[in-house]
Design a protein around this motif. Structure first.
Motif, PDB file in Angstrom:
ATOM      1  N   LYS A 185       0.829   5.909  -7.260  1.00 48.76           N
ATOM      2  CA  LYS A 185       0.169   7.034  -7.412  1.00 48.76           C
ATOM      3  C   LYS A 185       0.466   8.352  -7.398  1.00 48.76           C
ATOM      4  CE  LYS A 185      -3.217   4.709  -5.097  1.00 48.76           C
ATOM      5  NZ  LYS A 185      -4.319   4.362  -3.655  1.00 48.76           N
ATOM      6  N   GLY A 239      -7.187  -1.447  -5.501  1.00 45.61           N
ATOM      7  CA  GLY A 239      -6.769   0.018  -4.794  1.00 45.61           C
ATOM      8  C   GLY A 239      -5.520   0.166  -4.046  1.00 45.61           C
ATOM      9  N   THR A 299      -3.702   2.019  -7.988  1.00 46.60           N
ATOM     10  CA  THR A 299      -4.578   2.906  -8.787  1.00 46.60           C
ATOM     11  C   THR A 299      -5.919   3.150  -8.356  1.00 46.60           C
ATOM     12  OG1 THR A 299      -5.284   2.331 -10.491  1.00 46.60           O
ATOM     13  CG2 THR A 299      -5.674   0.761  -9.611  1.00 46.60           C
ATOM     14  N   ASN A 300      -6.563   3.791  -8.742  1.00 46.49           N
ATOM     15  CA  ASN A 300      -7.647   3.916  -8.498  1.00 46.49           C
ATOM     16  C   ASN A 300      -8.616   4.495  -9.851  1.00 46.49           C
ATOM     17  OD1 ASN A 300      -6.808   7.023  -9.664  1.00 46.49           O
ATOM     18  ND2 ASN A 300      -6.207   7.603  -7.752  1.00 46.49           N
ATOM     19  N   GLU A 301      -9.714   4.876  -9.402  1.00 43.00           N
ATOM     20  CA  GLU A 301     -10.849   5.017 -10.164  1.00 43.00           C
ATOM     21  C   GLU A 301     -10.468   5.745 -12.121  1.00 43.00           C
ATOM     22  OE1 GLU A 301     -15.489   6.477 -11.040  1.00 43.00           O
ATOM     23  OE2 GLU A 301     -15.032   6.547  -8.721  1.00 43.00           O
ATOM     24  N   TYR A 302      -9.982   7.064 -11.128  1.00 46.59           N
ATOM     25  CA  TYR A 302      -9.702   8.336 -11.700  1.00 46.59           C
ATOM     26  C   TYR A 302      -7.940   7.790 -12.938  1.00 46.59           C
ATOM     27  CZ  TYR A 302      -6.387  11.601 -14.035  1.00 46.59           C
ATOM     28  OH  TYR A 302      -5.671  13.188 -14.609  1.00 46.59           O
ATOM     29  N   ARG A 316       0.839  -1.321  -0.184  1.00 42.60           N
ATOM     30  CA  ARG A 316       0.079   0.280   0.153  1.00 42.60           C
ATOM     31  C   ARG A 316       0.936   1.001   0.193  1.00 42.60           C
ATOM     32  NH1 ARG A 316      -5.335  -1.188   0.915  1.00 42.60           N
ATOM     33  NH2 ARG A 316      -6.419  -3.395   1.767  1.00 42.60           N
ATOM     34  N   ASN A 346       0.646   4.011  -3.193  1.00 42.51           N
ATOM     35  CA  ASN A 346       0.895   5.113  -2.739  1.00 42.51           C
ATOM     36  C   ASN A 346       1.793   6.521  -3.573  1.00 42.51           C
ATOM     37  OD1 ASN A 346      -1.467   4.713  -1.758  1.00 42.51           O
ATOM     38  ND2 ASN A 346      -1.223   4.507   0.769  1.00 42.51           N
ATOM     39  N   ASP A 359      -8.136  -3.789 -10.821  1.00 41.59           N
ATOM     40  CA  ASP A 359      -7.432  -3.158  -9.442  1.00 41.59           C
ATOM     41  C   ASP A 359      -7.001  -4.449  -8.858  1.00 41.59           C
ATOM     42  OD1 ASP A 359      -9.699  -3.101  -9.293  1.00 41.59           O
ATOM     43  OD2 ASP A 359      -9.857  -1.758  -8.653  1.00 41.59           O
TER      44      ASP A 359
END
Length: 266
Positions: A21, A238, A241-244, A14, A18, A143
């Motif tokens: 990202k 996640g 990554t993320n939704e964006y 994680r 991060n 994801d």
């Protein structure tokens, strides 16, 4: 000790995710049109020393194999965690062709129900169940991130493995699935999804989650004795990554933005 190491791995992943990202925002701002490509097939790099009844192949799908940096880094990390597994990416077009060839028989007519779905995630829900029922293996959302080498997770005694999603361990998820072929629970899930699609207007609870998603899996597995682990020890979502980043080329493309009246062609 093994549990502790998995949790440490979870936290470390994680943290690294991060950082990926954070770096990816300026990267894609400067390289707006640059995309990476996930291969359709990646052969196992190592010969496995761990026996498994579940076929050693990982299946994934998405609306496009062309992806942003975080999605690609996530793919590479999962390959590192599954070097003794084959990898197969299935496109939207290939999903439909597969369903037409292997899911249009008298068994459950899943292909015809599949054609009624207006949402890619809902289509993927049904396809993953049919594909795993026919072939077995491991399915992961695009994801999803393994927190431990998959060959060390799937013990030889497992004919299937499910992961619990909620903190109280009360709910199964379908973003990670592992099974041998011809799993009777999967057949029941397929039949229930087809029933939901064909009778969509009469459903009390609609939407992707309830019609094709985890709600169906939980209904079928309710009261059943199955092998399961908490998600933190197996696979998380996640991290990288993320939704964006997942929907950079398809804004508001996530299933959560789809109105329940638009999920199925009635």
């Amino acid at each position: 000790m093994n549990t502790l190491l998995r949790m440490v791995s979870n936290r470390f992943i994680r943290l690294v995710g991060n950082l990926v990202k954070v770096v990816s925002y300026p990267f894609h701002f400067l390289m707006h049109d640059l995309r990476f490509t996930i291969p359709e097939f990646s052969k196992a790099k190592l010969k496995s020393k761990n026996a498994s009844a579940i076929p050693k192949v990982i299946w994934q799908t998405n609306y496009s194999s062309r992806c942003t940096l975080p999605i690609y880094v996530n793919y590479l990390f999962n390959r590192l965690m599954s070097l003794d597994y084959d990898y197969r990416y299935v496109s939207t077009e290939s999903r439909e062709l597969y369903m037409k060839e292997y899911a249009s028989s008298d068994a459950y007519y899943a292909y015809y129900a599949y054609l009624k779905l207006n949402d890619g995630a809902a289509q993927a829900d049904l396809w993953r169940m049919v594909n795993l029922y026919n072939n077995g293996g491991v399915y992961m959302d695009i994801d999803a991130t393994l927190v431990w080498p998959i060959s060390l997770i799937l013990k030889e005694k497992y004919d299937a493995l499910y992961i619990k999603y909620k903190k109280n361990d009360a709910e199964f998820t379908n973003f990670f699935l592992a099974t041998t072929a011809k799993n009777t629970h999967y057949k029941s899930v397929i039949n229930k999804i087809v029933f939901n699609i064909n009778g969509y207007k009469g459903l009390k609870k609609k939407g992707v989650y309830n019609t094709t998603g985890p709600a169906v899996l939980n209904e079928i597995l309710d009261g059943q004795e199955v092998h399961s682990l908490r998600r933190g020890y197996v696979c998380i979502q996640g991290a990288f990554t993320n939704e964006y980043f997942q929907y950079l080329d398809k804004p508001r493309g996530k299933w959560t933005h789809k109105h329940e009246d638009d999920v199925v062609k009635c």
